[in-house]
Design a protein around this motif. Structure first.
Motif, short mmCIF file in Angstrom:
data_model
loop_
_atom_site.label_atom_id
_atom_site.label_comp_id
_atom_site.label_asym_id
_atom_site.label_seq_id
_atom_site.Cartn_x
_atom_site.Cartn_y
_atom_site.Cartn_z
N LYS A 264 0.83 -1.21 0.00
CA LYS A 264 0.00 0.00 0.00
C LYS A 264 0.87 1.26 0.00
O LYS A 264 0.68 2.16 -0.81
CB LYS A 264 -0.93 0.03 1.24
N SER A 265 1.81 1.29 0.93
CA SER A 265 2.65 2.49 1.04
C SER A 265 3.53 2.66 -0.18
O SER A 265 3.76 3.78 -0.63
CB SER A 265 3.51 2.43 2.31
N ALA A 266 4.02 1.56 -0.72
CA ALA A 266 4.86 1.66 -1.92
C ALA A 266 4.08 2.32 -3.06
O ALA A 266 4.62 3.16 -3.79
CB ALA A 266 5.36 0.27 -2.34
N MET A 353 -2.48 10.76 1.78
CA MET A 353 -2.18 10.46 3.18
C MET A 353 -1.98 8.96 3.35
O MET A 353 -2.63 8.16 2.68
CB MET A 353 -3.33 10.90 4.08
N ASP A 354 -1.10 8.62 4.28
CA ASP A 354 -0.82 7.22 4.56
C ASP A 354 -1.01 7.00 6.05
O ASP A 354 -0.41 7.70 6.87
CB ASP A 354 0.64 6.91 4.17
N GLU A 355 -1.81 6.02 6.39
CA GLU A 355 -2.08 5.74 7.81
C GLU A 355 -0.79 5.61 8.63
O GLU A 355 -0.78 5.90 9.81
CB GLU A 355 -2.92 4.47 7.97
N ASP A 356 0.29 5.16 7.96
CA ASP A 356 1.56 4.98 8.67
C ASP A 356 2.05 6.29 9.29
O ASP A 356 2.79 6.29 10.27
CB ASP A 356 2.66 4.47 7.72
N THR A 357 1.68 7.41 8.69
CA THR A 357 2.16 8.71 9.17
C THR A 357 1.02 9.66 9.50
O THR A 357 1.16 10.88 9.41
CB THR A 357 3.10 9.36 8.13
MG MG Z 1 2.24 0.98 4.90
#
Ligand code: MG
Ligand code: ADP
Length: 566
Positions: A264-266, A353-357
């Motif tokens: 997902k993040s990639a 936006m990414d939930e990781d951050t």
């Molecule tokens: Mg991620």
């Protein structure tokens, strides 16, 4: 074509034999016909440990045999500039000639380049001429000039690098054609975004993952190439690649879901970096994102100056009004809310936006929490309850990585699941789940989201001087920018690509301060004007002289830096 070291330069260098280092200053300001180049010693270092001597090197491209079609449009000029800088960097790195001496003696360099194709002041093409900034550490043993090493440096190290990197006979024209094709295709893809009302497009066959956490190079082994999902796939026509298929990101509220470690993040990171073109071979060259797109994240600790935060925050304990909110150190949720508003202020048409951050309490507030903590006691309106309004009111597309909360199925217009690094369109399934399990959550917005004002930060209080120096603008990697005695933290500006962009942001703010003296332009309008001036007068016109290390930033980054000044 043979490069000939000019006899006048040879003679001058020989005459410096054994003299103290300062004697090298005799070269400063002097120009030489270093046929076919013209070389000027712009600045000569004061000692062997100082920054290497800065030379400007110019070359008439047509006269040495570059076909005019390689530099007859701004796009082609940019591609060729970028290509030649990469050739220079590569040939410098592989050069085996070693020059003796102390400190930086014999060091040769040009502006460094990353994976993006950017407008850099280290190599510019103007009116058919290449203008290059080249660095050379003039050799010395201790503080005495080593004139023989200096001659050797020019003849055995520098000349071959120029010959291999800049003269047509040594270059493979098909690689230049490829560089131009790559950039022209990217430009066409970015245009296609506008025509189709897309925020981004990821072509099939793109290679998204990077080789490491702090590397921007492609993952070499076992990368799964991107493939658009059924139901969210489109064709675009590119001038060189022809018909290309891929996944458009429509201008709506797009959700990327899926288990941890499924890519997902990639995917999001590739899209956020595709505001700029990527070099051939990077894997992301056929990904394009609207150029105003802003990656938003939580950034606790950042300062905030007078912003209307009331769309996301009701009255906070100990803060009189969130309509004029300032703080020296924002919390995670507050900083993320501010980052969204400032992105809109900058004219961003796409937010990522990414939930990781993200700050969890900014993104979600579920039914159970609503039952336990009454709205009266929770100042935050979660992004969940504002996403649709922000999309509609400001015309911004949204792309969200959200693997942990199904409440976003409701506002989402597209839900894309990443499974083993490949996307699958699951919008229908997600909507059915919402129907089957409506949930007890209630929407928590009482007031409409306020207008986003174009602010004006008074820069009179920002002093660019330090000690006896009138202007001090320094960068430390991408993580901070020093203006006079102020240190601006820029570590979380994820879309800054190269240090030269941050440096130019500093100079832009210096110019903005001057501009404010007799204009009442908003920050955004002022920055727009300054950047437009740089586009016509040249990137280096922003500073007193061309350091050869400038890179053009976006308005979004310049504004973000401005907003982080304490
Ligand atoms: Mg991620
Ligand atoms: P998520 O955000 O879903 O948890 P990431 O995007 O962080 O997953 O990816 C997890 C790991 O898989 C990372 O190490 C990343 O480099 C790798 N990865 C991501 N996409 C691919 C891909 N297409 N092919 C191979 N490896 C990938």
């Amino acid at each position: 074509m043979k490069i000939q070291m000019p006899s006048a330069l040879k003679k001058l260098i020989k005459s410096l034999k054994g003299r103290g280092y300062k004697a090298y200053k005799e070269l400063q300001g002097k120009s030489f016909e270093f046929s076919p180049f013209t070389v000027c010693f712009e600045h000569v270092q004061g000692d062997p440990f100082a920054q290497p001597t800065r030379l400007s090197v110019s070359l008439d491209l047509g006269a040495v045999g570059f076909p005019a079609i390689f530099f007859d449009t701004p796009t082609r000029c940019l591609a060729l500039e970028d290509f030649l800088l990469r050739e220079l960097n590569r040939n410098i790195k592989t050069s085996s000639v070693r020059i003796k001496g102390t400190g930086k003696s014999g060091v040769i360099a040009v502006q460094a380049v990353g994976q993006s194709i950017l407008c850099r002041s280290g190599a510019r093409i103007l009116g058919g001429k290449l203008n290059l900034i080249f660095f050379a550490g003039l050799p010395a043993g201790g503080r005495s000039i080593l004139e023989q090493e200096c001659l050797r440096m020019f003849e055995e190290a520098i000349q071959p690098v120029w010959a291999q990197s800049l003269l047509p006979e040594a270059l493979n024209f098909s690689r230049i054609e490829q560089a131009i094709a790559t950039l022209e295709d990217f430009s066409a893809l970015q245009m296609a975004l506008q025509e189709n009302d897309w925020s981004a497009f990821v072509s099939n066959g793109s290679l998204l993952p990077r080789s490491g956490g702090n590397s921007d190079l492609p993952l070499e082994e076992q990368a799964v190439l991107f493939q658009a999902p059924e139901g969210l796939s489109a064709w675009v026509e590119l001038p060189h690649a022809g018909q290309v298929q891929g996944m458009p990101v429509p201008k709506g509220i797009n959700l990327i879901v899926g288990g941890g470690f499924h890519g997902k993040s990639a995917l999001l990171k590739s899209i956020q970096s595709a505001i700029h073109p990527h070099v051939h071979g990077d894997g992301r060259e056929r990904i394009a994102t609207v150029s105003s797109a802003v990656k938003v994240r939580a950034e606790d600790g950042r300062p905030v100056q007078d912003i209307d935060l009331s769309g996301f925050m009701g009255d906070l304990p100990s803060v009189t009004s969130t309509r004029h909110f300032s703080t020296r150190s924002a919390s995670g949720s507050t900083s993320q809310a501010v980052n969204i508003i400032e992105a809109i202020e900058s004219g961003a048409e796409f937010l990522l936006m990414d939930e990781d951050t993200c700050a969890t309490n900014f993104m979600i507030r579920d039914a159970r929490m609503q039952a336990l903590i009454h709205t009266d006691m929770e100042p935050i309106t979660p992004f969940l309850d504002r996403a649709e309004e922000i999309h509609e009111k400001f015309g911004v597309g949204i792309l969200l990585v959200m693997g942990g909360c199904g409440d976003y199925f409701e506002p989402a217009s597209q839900v894309i699941a990443m499974e083993n690094f490949l996307p699958r369109l699951v919008t229908e399934e997600a909507k059915q789940i919402v129907q089957a399990e409506p949930g007890k959550r209630v929407k928590e917005t009482s007031q409409p989201f306020p207008t986003v004002l174009k602010r004006r930060r008074d820069l009179r209080a920002v002093d660019f001087s330090r000690g006896r120096k009138e202007i001090v603008i320094q960068t430390r990697g991408l993580s901070s920018l020093t203006l006079g005695d102020n240190e601006v933290e820029t570590h979380y500006l994820e879309q800054l690509q190269e240090e030269g962009q941050l440096m130019v942001c500093g100079w832009i703010l210096h110019r903005l301060k001057e501009l404010q003296v007799d204009s009442d332009l908003s920050d955004v309008k002022g920055l727009k004007k300054i950047i437009a001036d740089m586009e016509t007068e040249g990137l280096a016109s922003i500073a007193p002289y061309n350091t050869g290390l400038f890179v053009l930033p976006r308005l979004q980054e310049a504004l973000a830096v401005l907003n982080r000044i304490r």
